[in-house]
Design a protein around this motif. Structure first.
Motif, PDB file in Angstrom:
ATOM      1  N   THR A 196      -1.968   4.868  12.779  1.00 41.25           N
ATOM      2  CA  THR A 196      -3.440   4.808  12.730  1.00 41.25           C
ATOM      3  C   THR A 196      -3.936   5.404  11.402  1.00 41.25           C
ATOM      4  O   THR A 196      -3.225   6.178  10.760  1.00 41.25           O
ATOM      5  N   GLY A 197      -5.151   5.020  11.039  1.00 39.72           N
ATOM      6  CA  GLY A 197      -5.672   5.465   9.740  1.00 39.72           C
ATOM      7  C   GLY A 197      -4.880   4.838   8.611  1.00 39.72           C
ATOM      8  O   GLY A 197      -4.717   5.430   7.534  1.00 39.72           O
ATOM      9  N   ALA A 198      -4.401   3.606   8.857  1.00 37.07           N
ATOM     10  CA  ALA A 198      -3.392   2.988   7.996  1.00 37.07           C
ATOM     11  C   ALA A 198      -3.946   2.361   6.722  1.00 37.07           C
ATOM     12  O   ALA A 198      -3.173   1.925   5.875  1.00 37.07           O
ATOM     13  N   ALA A 199      -5.274   2.321   6.577  1.00 33.07           N
ATOM     14  CA  ALA A 199      -5.834   1.645   5.406  1.00 33.07           C
ATOM     15  C   ALA A 199      -6.010   2.559   4.206  1.00 33.07           C
ATOM     16  O   ALA A 199      -6.359   2.099   3.122  1.00 33.07           O
ATOM     17  N   SER A 200      -5.766   3.853   4.374  1.00 35.21           N
ATOM     18  CA  SER A 200      -6.064   4.767   3.269  1.00 35.21           C
ATOM     19  C   SER A 200      -5.195   6.019   3.356  1.00 35.21           C
ATOM     20  O   SER A 200      -4.683   6.377   4.423  1.00 35.21           O
ATOM     21  N   GLY A 201      -5.065   6.671   2.217  1.00 34.40           N
ATOM     22  CA  GLY A 201      -4.496   8.014   2.159  1.00 34.40           C
ATOM     23  C   GLY A 201      -3.113   8.163   2.790  1.00 34.40           C
ATOM     24  O   GLY A 201      -2.186   7.401   2.504  1.00 34.40           O
ATOM     25  N   ILE A 202      -2.988   9.167   3.649  1.00 38.47           N
ATOM     26  CA  ILE A 202      -1.690   9.530   4.240  1.00 38.47           C
ATOM     27  C   ILE A 202      -1.176   8.412   5.156  1.00 38.47           C
ATOM     28  O   ILE A 202       0.019   8.094   5.155  1.00 38.47           O
ATOM     29  N   GLY A 203      -2.088   7.801   5.922  1.00 32.06           N
ATOM     30  CA  GLY A 203      -1.677   6.707   6.817  1.00 32.06           C
ATOM     31  C   GLY A 203      -1.156   5.527   6.025  1.00 32.06           C
ATOM     32  O   GLY A 203      -0.109   4.944   6.343  1.00 32.06           O
ATOM     33  N   ARG A 204      -1.866   5.191   4.980  1.00 30.81           N
ATOM     34  CA  ARG A 204      -1.466   4.040   4.168  1.00 30.81           C
ATOM     35  C   ARG A 204      -0.100   4.277   3.503  1.00 30.81           C
ATOM     36  O   ARG A 204       0.764   3.401   3.476  1.00 30.81           O
ATOM     37  N   ARG A 205       0.077   5.459   2.971  1.00 31.88           N
ATOM     38  CA  ARG A 205       1.358   5.769   2.310  1.00 31.88           C
ATOM     39  C   ARG A 205       2.491   5.776   3.346  1.00 31.88           C
ATOM     40  O   ARG A 205       3.619   5.371   3.043  1.00 31.88           O
ATOM     41  N   SER A 206       2.186   6.211   4.575  1.00 28.01           N
ATOM     42  CA  SER A 206       3.201   6.169   5.640  1.00 28.01           C
ATOM     43  C   SER A 206       3.627   4.722   5.891  1.00 28.01           C
ATOM     44  O   SER A 206       4.824   4.428   6.018  1.00 28.01           O
TER      45      SER A 206
END
Ligand SMILES: NC(=O)c1ccc[n+]([C@@H]2O[C@H](COP(=O)([O-])OP(=O)(O)OC[C@H]3O[C@@H](n4cnc5c(N)ncnc54)[C@H](O)[C@@H]3O)[C@@H](O)[C@H]2O)c1
Length: 253
Positions: free
Chosen positions: A8-18
């Motif tokens: 979740t939160g996959a479009a930006s920041g830590i989620g995206r990098r994950s």
């Protein structure tokens, strides 16, 4: 073995990098965030058939239900869930608006709880005690050492750390571990936005850690990867600060 994660939160920041790092490591990934367009922009030919995305508000029980119905049509089980979606709203507590309080609790606390509840049947389906399925929650050092000007945000993260511990014990019988990373200031759009909105609240970003810099998303994803890996199969119910030591001792420097 091919593994599947939901982020979740996959479009930006830590989620995206994950998401990027899991895809690079051969995982199949379901990416959830508010914006379909942002998630779609992220698709590359390399991850065809391994990258699925859905617009989803993690604070909506009905949207979470729909998402996990979609995930279970494609996957009997998943191996990992990363709960990175979050919001920060700054302001001193006496002036803090009720709607902002509701938003922080809905996204930062109710969101991970709803998501974990949605993912639970898929996480436990194939799991076993020798190699548990993994839940990694993104908390915050603010939940350990709260900050003036972000009291309500800090409170939601402290509560999220509490959920981490209780879930870890409740889900252990199903072969699922639950751990949290607690980032310090990390160079993502969220940190920039919090600094811009500080106004007269007294809120300040922590600035450089004792290691001489703030974190980048990779520093946090390194810890997330540890929790997902074979070396962490007996690590359960921990909240790991990833802050370069900022919270370890008071310093005026
Ligand atoms: N950046 C920091 O300094 C910092 C420090 C400590 C903890 N954190 C935590 O790390 C996590 C990731 O934050 P980040 O720094 O990558 O920020 P970010 O703003 O770059 O990413 C957060 C993502 O969450 C998504 N999101 C927000 N509300 C949502 C909702 N209702 N449903 C689904 N998605 C939603 C946003 O659209 C965004 O893409 C958050 O939980 C945050 O509280 C960040």
């Amino acid at each position: 073995m091919k593994k599947t994660a939901v982020v979740t939160g996959a479009a930006s920041g830590i989620g995206r990098r994950s998401v990027e790092r899991l895809l690079n490591a051969g995982w199949t990934v379901w990416a959830l965030d508010l914006s379909h367009e942002k998630l779609a922009a992220f698709e590359t030919p390399d991850c065809t058939g391994r990258y699925y995305y859905r617009a989803c508000d993690v604070s909506s029980a009905s949207e979470i239900k729909e998402v996990f119905e979609a995930v279970s049509r494609e996957n009997q089980s998943i191996d990992a869930l990363i709960c990175s979606a979050g919001v920060t709203l700054v302001g001193s507590l006496m002036d803090f608006p009720e709607e902002a309080t509701d938003k922080l609790i809905d996204v930062n606390l109710k969101g991970p709880w709803l998501t974990i509840r949605g993912a639970y049947p898929l996480l436990k389906y194939n799991s076993n005690m020798a190699d548990p399925a993994r839940i990694v929650i993104v908390g915050s050092v603010s939940g350990i050492r709260p900050k003036v000007g972000s009291g309500m945000y800090s409170a939601t993260k402290a509560a999220l750390h509490t959920l981490t511990g209780v879930l870890a014990v409740e889900l252990a019988k199903d072969g699922i571990t639950v751990n949290a990373v607690a980032p310090g200031t990390t160079d993502t759009p969220m940190a920039q936005q919090a600094a811009e909105n500080a106004g007269s609240s007294g809120f300040q970003l922590s600035g450089n850690s004792p290691l001489g810099r703030i974190a980048d998303a990779d520093d946090i994803v390194d810890a997330i990867e540890f929790f997902l890996g074979g070396s962490a199969k007996y690590v359960n119910g921990t909240v790991l600060p990833v802050d370069g030591g900022t919270r370890a001792a008071y310093s005026r420097g």
